[in-house]
Scaffold this motif. Structure first.
Motif, PDB file in Angstrom:
ATOM      1  N   ASP A 116       0.822  -1.203   0.000  1.00 54.38           N
ATOM      2  CA  ASP A 116       0.000   0.000   0.000  1.00 54.38           C
ATOM      3  C   ASP A 116       0.862   1.262   0.000  1.00 54.38           C
ATOM      4  O   ASP A 116       1.547   1.538   0.983  1.00 54.38           O
ATOM      5  CB  ASP A 116      -0.900  -0.024   1.236  1.00 54.38           C
ATOM      6  N   PRO A 117       0.821   2.042  -1.066  1.00 54.18           N
ATOM      7  CA  PRO A 117       1.626   3.271  -1.135  1.00 54.18           C
ATOM      8  C   PRO A 117       1.295   4.278  -0.030  1.00 54.18           C
ATOM      9  O   PRO A 117       2.178   4.989   0.436  1.00 54.18           O
ATOM     10  CB  PRO A 117       1.295   3.847  -2.514  1.00 54.18           C
ATOM     11  N   GLN A 118       0.033   4.331   0.384  1.00 50.59           N
ATOM     12  CA  GLN A 118      -0.342   5.260   1.453  1.00 50.59           C
ATOM     13  C   GLN A 118       0.328   4.860   2.770  1.00 50.59           C
ATOM     14  O   GLN A 118       0.853   5.715   3.487  1.00 50.59           O
ATOM     15  CB  GLN A 118      -1.855   5.305   1.628  1.00 50.59           C
ATOM     16  N   ILE A 119       0.331   3.587   3.086  1.00 48.91           N
ATOM     17  CA  ILE A 119       0.989   3.138   4.313  1.00 48.91           C
ATOM     18  C   ILE A 119       2.501   3.307   4.176  1.00 48.91           C
ATOM     19  O   ILE A 119       3.171   3.706   5.125  1.00 48.91           O
ATOM     20  CB  ILE A 119       0.591   1.695   4.665  1.00 48.91           C
ATOM     21  N   ARG A 120       3.035   3.047   2.996  1.00 51.53           N
ATOM     22  CA  ARG A 120       4.472   3.264   2.781  1.00 51.53           C
ATOM     23  C   ARG A 120       4.836   4.716   3.075  1.00 51.53           C
ATOM     24  O   ARG A 120       5.852   4.996   3.708  1.00 51.53           O
ATOM     25  CB  ARG A 120       4.891   2.904   1.367  1.00 51.53           C
ATOM     26  N   SER A 121       4.000   5.632   2.641  1.00 53.63           N
ATOM     27  CA  SER A 121       4.244   7.048   2.896  1.00 53.63           C
ATOM     28  C   SER A 121       4.197   7.364   4.394  1.00 53.63           C
ATOM     29  O   SER A 121       5.042   8.101   4.910  1.00 53.63           O
ATOM     30  CB  SER A 121       3.213   7.887   2.148  1.00 53.63           C
ATOM     31  N   LEU A 122       3.219   6.793   5.092  1.00 52.78           N
ATOM     32  CA  LEU A 122       3.138   6.978   6.547  1.00 52.78           C
ATOM     33  C   LEU A 122       4.377   6.433   7.245  1.00 52.78           C
ATOM     34  O   LEU A 122       4.935   7.063   8.148  1.00 52.78           O
ATOM     35  CB  LEU A 122       1.895   6.270   7.099  1.00 52.78           C
ATOM     36  N   LEU A 144      13.917   0.421   8.602  1.00 58.50           N
ATOM     37  CA  LEU A 144      14.717   1.397   7.859  1.00 58.50           C
ATOM     38  C   LEU A 144      15.393   0.721   6.664  1.00 58.50           C
ATOM     39  O   LEU A 144      15.390   1.252   5.553  1.00 58.50           O
ATOM     40  CB  LEU A 144      15.774   2.045   8.759  1.00 58.50           C
ATOM     41  N   GLN A 145      15.987  -0.444   6.899  1.00 54.63           N
ATOM     42  CA  GLN A 145      16.650  -1.183   5.821  1.00 54.63           C
ATOM     43  C   GLN A 145      15.660  -1.527   4.710  1.00 54.63           C
ATOM     44  O   GLN A 145      15.965  -1.393   3.523  1.00 54.63           O
ATOM     45  CB  GLN A 145      17.268  -2.476   6.359  1.00 54.63           C
ATOM     46  N   HIS A 146      14.491  -1.969   5.095  1.00 50.32           N
ATOM     47  CA  HIS A 146      13.463  -2.331   4.118  1.00 50.32           C
ATOM     48  C   HIS A 146      13.067  -1.115   3.278  1.00 50.32           C
ATOM     49  O   HIS A 146      12.941  -1.204   2.059  1.00 50.32           O
ATOM     50  CB  HIS A 146      12.247  -2.909   4.840  1.00 50.32           C
ATOM     51  N   LEU A 147      12.883   0.008   3.930  1.00 46.10           N
ATOM     52  CA  LEU A 147      12.485   1.219   3.229  1.00 46.10           C
ATOM     53  C   LEU A 147      13.573   1.689   2.259  1.00 46.10           C
ATOM     54  O   LEU A 147      13.261   2.249   1.206  1.00 46.10           O
ATOM     55  CB  LEU A 147      12.159   2.309   4.243  1.00 46.10           C
ATOM     56  N   LEU A 148      14.822   1.449   2.602  1.00 48.79           N
ATOM     57  CA  LEU A 148      15.919   1.790   1.687  1.00 48.79           C
ATOM     58  C   LEU A 148      15.781   1.049   0.360  1.00 48.79           C
ATOM     59  O   LEU A 148      16.152   1.575  -0.693  1.00 48.79           O
ATOM     60  CB  LEU A 148      17.278   1.469   2.321  1.00 48.79           C
ATOM     61  N   GLU A 149      15.256  -0.161   0.401  1.00 49.13           N
ATOM     62  CA  GLU A 149      15.066  -0.951  -0.817  1.00 49.13           C
ATOM     63  C   GLU A 149      13.922  -0.419  -1.673  1.00 49.13           C
ATOM     64  O   GLU A 149      13.900  -0.632  -2.886  1.00 49.13           O
ATOM     65  CB  GLU A 149      14.769  -2.414  -0.463  1.00 49.13           C
ATOM     66  N   LEU A 150      12.973   0.275  -1.057  1.00 47.06           N
ATOM     67  CA  LEU A 150      11.760   0.702  -1.753  1.00 47.06           C
ATOM     68  C   LEU A 150      11.757   2.151  -2.208  1.00 47.06           C
ATOM     69  O   LEU A 150      11.067   2.484  -3.169  1.00 47.06           O
ATOM     70  CB  LEU A 150      10.536   0.507  -0.836  1.00 47.06           C
ATOM     71  N   SER A 151      12.478   3.009  -1.522  1.00 44.51           N
ATOM     72  CA  SER A 151      12.282   4.440  -1.713  1.00 44.51           C
ATOM     73  C   SER A 151      13.579   5.192  -1.997  1.00 44.51           C
ATOM     74  O   SER A 151      14.398   5.384  -1.096  1.00 44.51           O
ATOM     75  CB  SER A 151      11.627   5.023  -0.454  1.00 44.51           C
ATOM     76  N   PRO A 152      13.739   5.663  -3.228  1.00 54.23           N
ATOM     77  CA  PRO A 152      14.910   6.489  -3.541  1.00 54.23           C
ATOM     78  C   PRO A 152      14.978   7.769  -2.697  1.00 54.23           C
ATOM     79  O   PRO A 152      16.067   8.199  -2.326  1.00 54.23           O
ATOM     80  CB  PRO A 152      14.733   6.825  -5.027  1.00 54.23           C
ATOM     81  N   SER A 153      13.837   8.349  -2.383  1.00 51.31           N
ATOM     82  CA  SER A 153      13.858   9.563  -1.551  1.00 51.31           C
ATOM     83  C   SER A 153      14.339   9.250  -0.132  1.00 51.31           C
ATOM     84  O   SER A 153      15.020  10.067   0.496  1.00 51.31           O
ATOM     85  CB  SER A 153      12.496  10.249  -1.528  1.00 51.31           C
ATOM     86  N   PHE A 154      14.001   8.067   0.358  1.00 53.82           N
ATOM     87  CA  PHE A 154      14.495   7.687   1.686  1.00 53.82           C
ATOM     88  C   PHE A 154      15.989   7.364   1.629  1.00 53.82           C
ATOM     89  O   PHE A 154      16.719   7.660   2.573  1.00 53.82           O
ATOM     90  CB  PHE A 154      13.695   6.501   2.255  1.00 53.82           C
TER      91      PHE A 154
END
Length: 187
Positions: A116-122, A144-154
């Motif tokens: 879910d992109p909305q939850i990813r944003s949260l 944090l590690q997981h989000l690094l795989e998903l989000s270039p902005s992160f």
């Protein structure tokens, strides 16, 4: 045994005409590293509920009670989550910080951030706000590690934080794993 769906084969998405338990169990039966009977029992219990009907207490309980309940809930969410469920998202938003730092709850957030992109944003916003505290936490650092795989902005955010305060990269084992995750995501 893996505690997370992230460390085990992904279940198939729910197929038309196939109930949630059957869909979740397709990958469970073939996964020899898990105690299939415990996981199957939990999947049967959890899949009796509709996502929109779960109470806040049930969502938190299924996310955090123990390894098998959480893993069953992760598989269930990955399988049945096809579109945002506003009441569910509101509960996750309210309990996000507690889930992120929880031994099992952080894995539920990882699954939801995939679906879910909305939850990813949260989750990403919370990770930015709490970066210094969560970097040194064994459980939230996995998020944090997981989000690094998903989000270039992160990735950019973490890179900037490390460039401003290099000592953060090596302050403890959790931060070192986040540093390695940043390097991997850059490749």
């Amino acid at each position: 045994c893996p505690v997370s769906l992230m460390n085990s084969p992904y279940p198939n998405s729910n197929r038309v005409g196939q109930n949630a338990t059957e869909s979740c169990l397709v990958s469970t039966v073939s996964d020899k590293n898990l105690s299939n009977s415990l996981l199957a029992r939990q999947l049967e219990l959890i899949s009796q509920f509709e996502l929109g009907d779960l109470s806040a207490e049930q969502i938190v309980e299924f996310s955090t009670r123990d390894k098998y309940v959480s893993l069953a809930f992760q598989r269930y969410l990955y399988t049945v989550w096809m579109k945002p469920v506003p009441t569910f998202t509101a509960v996750i938003s309210k309990h996000l910080e507690a889930l992120a730092t929880h031994q099992y709850g952080n894995y539920v957030l990882q699954v939801l951030s995939l679906r879910d992109p909305q939850i990813r944003s949260l989750v990403e916003d919370a990770c930015r706000r709490n970066f210094l505290q969560w970097l040194g936490n064994e459980f939230s650092s996995r998020l944090l590690q997981h989000l690094l795989e998903l989000s270039p902005s992160f990735q950019w955010f973490v890179s900037t934080q490390f460039s401003l305060r290099f000592e953060l990269c090596r302050q403890d084992l959790s931060s070192l794993f986040v540093t390695v995750g940043l390097i991997k995501s850059a490749c």
